[in-house]
Design a protein around this motif. Structure first.
Motif, PDB file in Angstrom:
ATOM      1  N   ALA A 284     -15.439  -7.270  -9.318  1.00  0.00           N
ATOM      2  CA  ALA A 284     -14.218  -7.895  -8.801  1.00  0.00           C
ATOM      3  C   ALA A 284     -13.013  -6.973  -9.002  1.00  0.00           C
ATOM      4  N   GLU A 285     -12.959  -6.305 -10.155  1.00  0.00           N
ATOM      5  CA  GLU A 285     -11.863  -5.365 -10.402  1.00  0.00           C
ATOM      6  C   GLU A 285     -11.912  -4.202  -9.422  1.00  0.00           C
ATOM      7  N   GLN A 286     -13.103  -3.730  -9.135  1.00  0.00           N
ATOM      8  CA  GLN A 286     -13.256  -2.625  -8.179  1.00  0.00           C
ATOM      9  C   GLN A 286     -12.801  -3.063  -6.782  1.00  0.00           C
ATOM     10  N   ALA A 287     -13.163  -4.256  -6.368  1.00  0.00           N
ATOM     11  CA  ALA A 287     -12.736  -4.769  -5.061  1.00  0.00           C
ATOM     12  C   ALA A 287     -11.223  -4.943  -5.018  1.00  0.00           C
ATOM     13  N   ALA A 288     -10.638  -5.427  -6.114  1.00  0.00           N
ATOM     14  CA  ALA A 288      -9.185  -5.602  -6.174  1.00  0.00           C
ATOM     15  C   ALA A 288      -8.473  -4.251  -6.131  1.00  0.00           C
ATOM     16  N   ARG A 289      -9.028  -3.254  -6.836  1.00  0.00           N
ATOM     17  CA  ARG A 289      -8.443  -1.908  -6.790  1.00  0.00           C
ATOM     18  C   ARG A 289      -8.489  -1.322  -5.383  1.00  0.00           C
ATOM     19  N   ALA A 290      -9.615  -1.508  -4.700  1.00  0.00           N
ATOM     20  CA  ALA A 290      -9.745  -1.002  -3.328  1.00  0.00           C
ATOM     21  C   ALA A 290      -8.737  -1.687  -2.405  1.00  0.00           C
ATOM     22  N   ASN A 291      -8.580  -2.992  -2.566  1.00  0.00           N
ATOM     23  CA  ASN A 291      -7.621  -3.732  -1.747  1.00  0.00           C
ATOM     24  C   ASN A 291      -6.195  -3.284  -2.044  1.00  0.00           C
ATOM     25  N   LEU A 292      -5.894  -3.059  -3.323  1.00  0.00           N
ATOM     26  CA  LEU A 292      -4.567  -2.593  -3.716  1.00  0.00           C
ATOM     27  C   LEU A 292      -4.287  -1.207  -3.145  1.00  0.00           C
ATOM     28  N   ALA A 293      -5.248  -0.309  -3.253  1.00  0.00           N
ATOM     29  CA  ALA A 293      -5.075   1.051  -2.717  1.00  0.00           C
ATOM     30  C   ALA A 293      -4.901   1.020  -1.204  1.00  0.00           C
ATOM     31  N   GLN A 294      -5.688   0.194  -0.539  1.00  0.00           N
ATOM     32  CA  GLN A 294      -5.576   0.073   0.919  1.00  0.00           C
ATOM     33  C   GLN A 294      -4.189  -0.429   1.308  1.00  0.00           C
ATOM     34  N   SER A 295      -3.688  -1.418   0.612  1.00  0.00           N
ATOM     35  CA  SER A 295      -2.359  -1.956   0.925  1.00  0.00           C
ATOM     36  C   SER A 295      -1.266  -0.917   0.711  1.00  0.00           C
ATOM     37  N   VAL A 296      -1.354  -0.164  -0.375  1.00  0.00           N
ATOM     38  CA  VAL A 296      -0.336   0.845  -0.669  1.00  0.00           C
ATOM     39  C   VAL A 296      -0.388   1.988   0.344  1.00  0.00           C
ATOM     40  N   VAL A 297      -1.572   2.502   0.613  1.00  0.00           N
ATOM     41  CA  VAL A 297      -1.699   3.647   1.529  1.00  0.00           C
ATOM     42  C   VAL A 297      -1.245   3.268   2.939  1.00  0.00           C
ATOM     43  N   PHE A 298      -1.775   2.176   3.466  1.00  0.00           N
ATOM     44  CA  PHE A 298      -1.388   1.778   4.816  1.00  0.00           C
ATOM     45  C   PHE A 298       0.070   1.325   4.866  1.00  0.00           C
ATOM     46  N   GLY A 299       0.543   0.660   3.825  1.00  0.00           N
ATOM     47  CA  GLY A 299       1.941   0.229   3.795  1.00  0.00           C
ATOM     48  C   GLY A 299       2.902   1.404   3.820  1.00  0.00           C
ATOM     49  N   LEU A 300       2.614   2.422   3.018  1.00  0.00           N
ATOM     50  CA  LEU A 300       3.473   3.612   3.019  1.00  0.00           C
ATOM     51  C   LEU A 300       3.395   4.364   4.340  1.00  0.00           C
ATOM     52  N   ALA A 301       2.193   4.461   4.912  1.00  0.00           N
ATOM     53  CA  ALA A 301       2.044   5.140   6.207  1.00  0.00           C
ATOM     54  C   ALA A 301       2.847   4.413   7.295  1.00  0.00           C
ATOM     55  N   MET A 302       2.783   3.094   7.285  1.00  0.00           N
ATOM     56  CA  MET A 302       3.535   2.307   8.274  1.00  0.00           C
ATOM     57  C   MET A 302       5.039   2.459   8.060  1.00  0.00           C
ATOM     58  N   ALA A 303       5.473   2.464   6.805  1.00  0.00           N
ATOM     59  CA  ALA A 303       6.903   2.605   6.518  1.00  0.00           C
ATOM     60  C   ALA A 303       7.424   3.971   6.966  1.00  0.00           C
ATOM     61  N   VAL A 304       6.670   5.019   6.670  1.00  0.00           N
ATOM     62  CA  VAL A 304       7.076   6.371   7.087  1.00  0.00           C
ATOM     63  C   VAL A 304       7.111   6.455   8.616  1.00  0.00           C
ATOM     64  N   ALA A 305       6.079   5.926   9.259  1.00  0.00           N
ATOM     65  CA  ALA A 305       6.030   5.958  10.726  1.00  0.00           C
ATOM     66  C   ALA A 305       7.205   5.192  11.328  1.00  0.00           C
ATOM     67  N   ALA A 306       7.501   4.027  10.794  1.00  0.00           N
ATOM     68  CA  ALA A 306       8.618   3.231  11.329  1.00  0.00           C
ATOM     69  C   ALA A 306       9.944   3.955  11.144  1.00  0.00           C
ATOM     70  N   GLY A 307      10.156   4.498   9.961  1.00  0.00           N
ATOM     71  CA  GLY A 307      11.422   5.178   9.688  1.00  0.00           C
ATOM     72  C   GLY A 307      11.654   6.389  10.566  1.00  0.00           C
ATOM     73  N   PHE A 308      10.629   7.205  10.745  1.00  0.00           N
ATOM     74  CA  PHE A 308      10.808   8.412  11.536  1.00  0.00           C
ATOM     75  C   PHE A 308      10.670   8.160  13.039  1.00  0.00           C
ATOM     76  N   LEU A 309       9.949   7.123  13.428  1.00  0.00           N
ATOM     77  CA  LEU A 309       9.913   6.769  14.845  1.00  0.00           C
ATOM     78  C   LEU A 309      11.293   6.320  15.301  1.00  0.00           C
ATOM     79  N   ALA A 310      12.009   5.621  14.432  1.00  0.00           N
ATOM     80  CA  ALA A 310      13.371   5.198  14.764  1.00  0.00           C
ATOM     81  C   ALA A 310      14.290   6.398  14.999  1.00  0.00           C
TER      82      ALA A 310
END
Length: 162
Positions: A68-94
Motif C-alpha cells: 500500500a505504501e508503494q502504491a501511495a508513493r507511485a500515486n504521489l510521484a505521478q501527481s507531482v511529476v504531471f502536476g509540475l509538467a502541466m504547470a510549466v506548460a501552462a505558464g510558458f504557453l501563456a
C-alpha cells in the motif's frame, strides 16, 4: 467611446504580436486546472499519508502495508511529476512558447493514458478519474487546434526576429 473589451491586456504594446486566441486560453486554463488538481492531490496525500496508506491496504484484500505504501508513493510521484509538467506548460504557453504546447500535449496525453490504464486495471471508473480524463482530452484538443499552433509559431522568438 467603444465599450468593447480588447483581447489584449492594457500593458501589451500594440506591436507585440497577435493576441492569444481562445483555443490557447482554453489550453492554458485546462493545463493550469490540471496542475492545481494534481498538486493539491499530492499535498493532501502527503499530509494524510497514514490514512491514505491504511485506506489502500484495507481496500486491497491480501495486500500488505508495504504494498500500500508503494502504491501511495507511485500515486504521489505521478501527481507531482504531471502536476509540475502541466504547470510549466501552462505558464510558458501563456507566453507563446511553442515547446510548451508540445510539453502540455505530451503531459496531457501521457496522463490520460495512465489514467485510462488505471481505470481498466481497477475495474471501475471513479469521479476523479473521469474528471482527469475529460480535462486531458480538453487540453489535447485545444493544444492541437490550428489557432493555437499558429499563435505559438508567431511567439516571442519569431516576433523578435522581425
Amino acid at each position: 467611446m467603444n465599450a468593447r473589451l480588447s483581447p489584449r491586456s492594457p500593458s501589451d504594446p500594440a506591436g507585440a504580436g497577435p493576441a492569444m486566441p481562445v483555443s490557447a486560453r482554453v489550453a492554458v486554463g485546462v493545463l493550469a486546472g490540471l496542475a492545481v488538481l494534481l498538486l493539491l492531490s499530492a499535498v493532501v496525500t502527503a499530509a494524510a499519508w497514514d490514512a491514505v496508506v491504511d485506506a489502500l491496504a484495507d481496500g486491497r484484500s491480501g495486500s500488505s502495508r508495504s504494498d500500500a505504501e508503494q502504491a501511495a508513493r507511485a500515486n504521489l510521484a505521478q501527481s507531482v511529476v504531471f502536476g509540475l509538467a502541466m504547470a510549466v506548460a501552462a505558464g510558458f504557453l501563456a507566453r507563446g512558447r511553442s515547446w510548451a504546447r508540445w510539453t502540455g500535449l505530451a503531459a496531457s496525453t501521457a496522463l490520460g493514458l495512465v489514467t485510462l490504464v488505471g481505470i481498466v486495471l481497477a475495474g471501475g471508473l471513479a469521479v476523479t478519474s473521469q474528471l482527469v480524463l475529460v480535462l486531458c482530452v480538453a487540453a489535447a484538443a485545444s493544444l492541437l487546434t490550428r489557432t493555437t499552433a499558429a499563435w505559438t509559431r508567431s511567439g516571442p522568438r519569431s516576433r523578435a526576429a522581425r
